[in-house]
Scaffold this active site. Structure first.
Site, short mmCIF file in Angstrom:
data_model
loop_
_atom_site.label_atom_id
_atom_site.label_comp_id
_atom_site.label_asym_id
_atom_site.label_seq_id
_atom_site.Cartn_x
_atom_site.Cartn_y
_atom_site.Cartn_z
N ASP A 10 -8.34 -41.82 14.25
CA ASP A 10 -7.74 -40.63 15.08
C ASP A 10 -7.02 -41.26 16.30
O ASP A 10 -7.31 -42.46 16.39
CB ASP A 10 -8.53 -39.69 15.55
CG ASP A 10 -8.08 -38.59 16.61
OD1 ASP A 10 -6.81 -38.37 16.51
OD2 ASP A 10 -8.59 -38.26 17.69
N SER A 11 -6.15 -41.00 17.11
CA SER A 11 -5.78 -41.53 18.16
C SER A 11 -6.76 -41.57 19.33
O SER A 11 -6.63 -42.48 20.09
CB SER A 11 -4.70 -40.87 18.75
OG SER A 11 -5.10 -39.34 19.27
N TYR A 42 -1.22 -39.90 21.01
CA TYR A 42 0.17 -40.17 19.92
C TYR A 42 1.23 -39.10 20.07
O TYR A 42 2.22 -39.26 19.86
CB TYR A 42 -0.53 -40.05 18.56
CG TYR A 42 -1.45 -41.39 17.96
CD1 TYR A 42 -1.67 -42.28 19.01
CD2 TYR A 42 -1.60 -41.40 16.74
CE1 TYR A 42 -2.15 -43.58 18.37
CE2 TYR A 42 -2.11 -42.69 16.38
CZ TYR A 42 -2.37 -43.60 17.33
OH TYR A 42 -3.07 -44.83 16.84
N GLY A 43 0.72 -37.86 20.49
CA GLY A 43 1.39 -36.67 20.50
C GLY A 43 2.64 -36.53 21.13
O GLY A 43 3.49 -35.69 20.72
N CYS A 73 -6.01 -36.66 12.37
CA CYS A 73 -5.17 -36.71 13.72
C CYS A 73 -4.14 -35.59 13.08
O CYS A 73 -3.40 -36.09 12.13
CB CYS A 73 -4.82 -38.00 14.02
SG CYS A 73 -3.77 -37.97 15.20
N GLU A 152 -9.88 -35.29 26.45
CA GLU A 152 -10.46 -36.53 26.43
C GLU A 152 -11.12 -37.16 27.82
O GLU A 152 -11.85 -38.01 27.86
CB GLU A 152 -9.18 -37.64 26.30
CG GLU A 152 -8.39 -37.64 24.95
CD GLU A 152 -9.27 -38.89 24.04
OE1 GLU A 152 -9.54 -39.87 24.56
OE2 GLU A 152 -9.20 -38.58 22.64
N CYS A 184 -4.72 -29.78 16.18
CA CYS A 184 -4.92 -30.90 16.90
C CYS A 184 -6.36 -31.22 16.63
O CYS A 184 -7.07 -30.34 17.20
CB CYS A 184 -4.54 -31.25 18.02
SG CYS A 184 -5.14 -32.87 19.19
N THR A 185 -6.77 -32.21 16.34
CA THR A 185 -8.41 -32.43 16.09
C THR A 185 -9.09 -32.48 17.22
O THR A 185 -10.48 -32.45 17.26
CB THR A 185 -8.70 -33.63 15.20
OG1 THR A 185 -8.01 -34.80 15.58
CG2 THR A 185 -8.21 -33.30 13.78
N HIS A 186 -8.38 -32.55 18.49
CA HIS A 186 -9.17 -32.41 19.65
C HIS A 186 -9.55 -31.02 20.29
O HIS A 186 -10.41 -30.88 21.07
CB HIS A 186 -8.07 -32.96 20.95
CG HIS A 186 -8.15 -34.41 20.88
ND1 HIS A 186 -7.61 -35.28 19.93
CD2 HIS A 186 -8.89 -35.33 22.03
CE1 HIS A 186 -7.68 -36.42 20.22
NE2 HIS A 186 -8.60 -36.47 21.40
N1 DGL Z 1 -6.18 -35.65 17.70
C1 DGL Z 1 -4.87 -36.00 17.53
C2 DGL Z 1 -4.06 -34.62 16.89
O1 DGL Z 1 -4.75 -34.26 16.16
C3 DGL Z 1 -4.49 -36.04 19.07
C4 DGL Z 1 -3.56 -36.40 19.83
C5 DGL Z 1 -2.83 -37.07 20.51
O2 DGL Z 1 -3.20 -38.35 20.56
O3 DGL Z 1 -1.88 -36.85 21.29
O4 DGL Z 1 -3.00 -34.54 16.83
#
Ligand code: DGL
Length: 268
Positions: A10-11, A42-43, A73, A152, A184-186
């Protein structure tokens, strides 16, 4: 062969929600996790950059004789995987398909909401997959760019999170969606706040956890499930501060990170 590890990336920390589920349903599996904490988020980045970063993540994991990679991610899965997947001989699973299938299965009114990063929502991939599965479904989506920094930084249950979530989610609530994909996995870390706004009658789906179940099915089908039924080990790598990953990671994993977190070589 069977006892080779599963690679998960993941990011940042979000993919640990997938690791948590893998450990719950496949406790014998070894896991190598890579969180690209030096380059999160990343998003909000361009398609080209997300593809480049995702390629680096995959190449990093491949050094560890991985039997399956899970792109835990939403952003990497929706923006980069369609371009990269076929370039590798190892299977790379994204997190979109499992959640899209589940949403079609559980919705009663055919109105499905999707939230995710700007990259994920702009890609339109969720709507595309859902409508391939069932063209009569109506998909309503909204990007929630502030959610990842809140999570985060440990602000998942703060007043700030509630105010921002209300802003992002009200348009979806007004569309009367009965199922919401936390794309989003967050976002599972914000589940309490999100559910408080959407109401108990809206089913929340976590793609990272659902993908773990699909990964198990795949490994079973391919006869690649570990011969062990318990005692799998997880190893964690990050591209930035080991300390903050170790401190916050436990919230995502549901238990403290028990092993040493390693700093991965910096990508050039
Ligand atoms: N966990 C990422 C996702 O599922 C994260 C987001 C990011 O880095 O912006 O999209």
């Amino acid at each position: 062969m069977k006892n080779r590890p599963i690679g998960v990336f993941d990011s940042g920390l979000g993919g640990l929600t997938t690791v948590r589920e893998i450990r719950r349903i496949m406790p014998g599996e070894d896991i190598i996790y890579f969180g690209d904490t030096g380059r999160v988020p990343y998003g909000s980045r361009s398609r080209e950059t997300i593809i480049r970063y995702t390629k680096d993540d995959i190449d990093f994991l491949l050094k560890y004789d991985i039997k399956l990679i899970i792109a835990a991610c939403g952003t990497a899965s929706s923006v980069a995987l369609p371009h990269l997947k076929d370039k590798y001989s190892v299977n790379i699973m994204g997190v979109l398909e499992s959640a899209a299938r589940k949403a079609v299965e559980v919705t009663k009114n055919g109105r499905i909401g999707v939230i995710g990063t700007s990259g994920t929502i702009k890609s339109g991939k969720y709507a595309e997959i859902i409508n391939q599965l069932s063209p009569e479904m109506q998909v309503f989506s909204n990007a929630c760019p502030m959610f990842v920094p809140l999570v985060e930084n440990g602000y998942s249950e703060s007043t700030a999170a509630q105010l921002i979530a209300k802003d992002y989610l009200t348009p979806l609530k007004n569309e009367n969606v009965d199922t919401l994909i936390l794309g989003c996995t967050h976002y599972p870390l914000l589940e309490k706040v999100i559910s408080g706004i959407m109401g108990d009658e809206v089913t929340l789906l976590s793609p990272g956890a659902l993908a773990a179940a699909d990964a198990r099915d795949y490994l079973m089908r391919e006869n690649l499930l570990s011969a062990r039924t318990d005692g799998g080990k997880s190893e964690f790598f990050v591209s930035d501060s080991v300390e903050s990953f170790t401190a916050l990671g436990g919230t995502f994993l549901g238990s403290p990170i028990e092993s040493t977190v390693h700093l991965a070589e910096v990508f050039e």
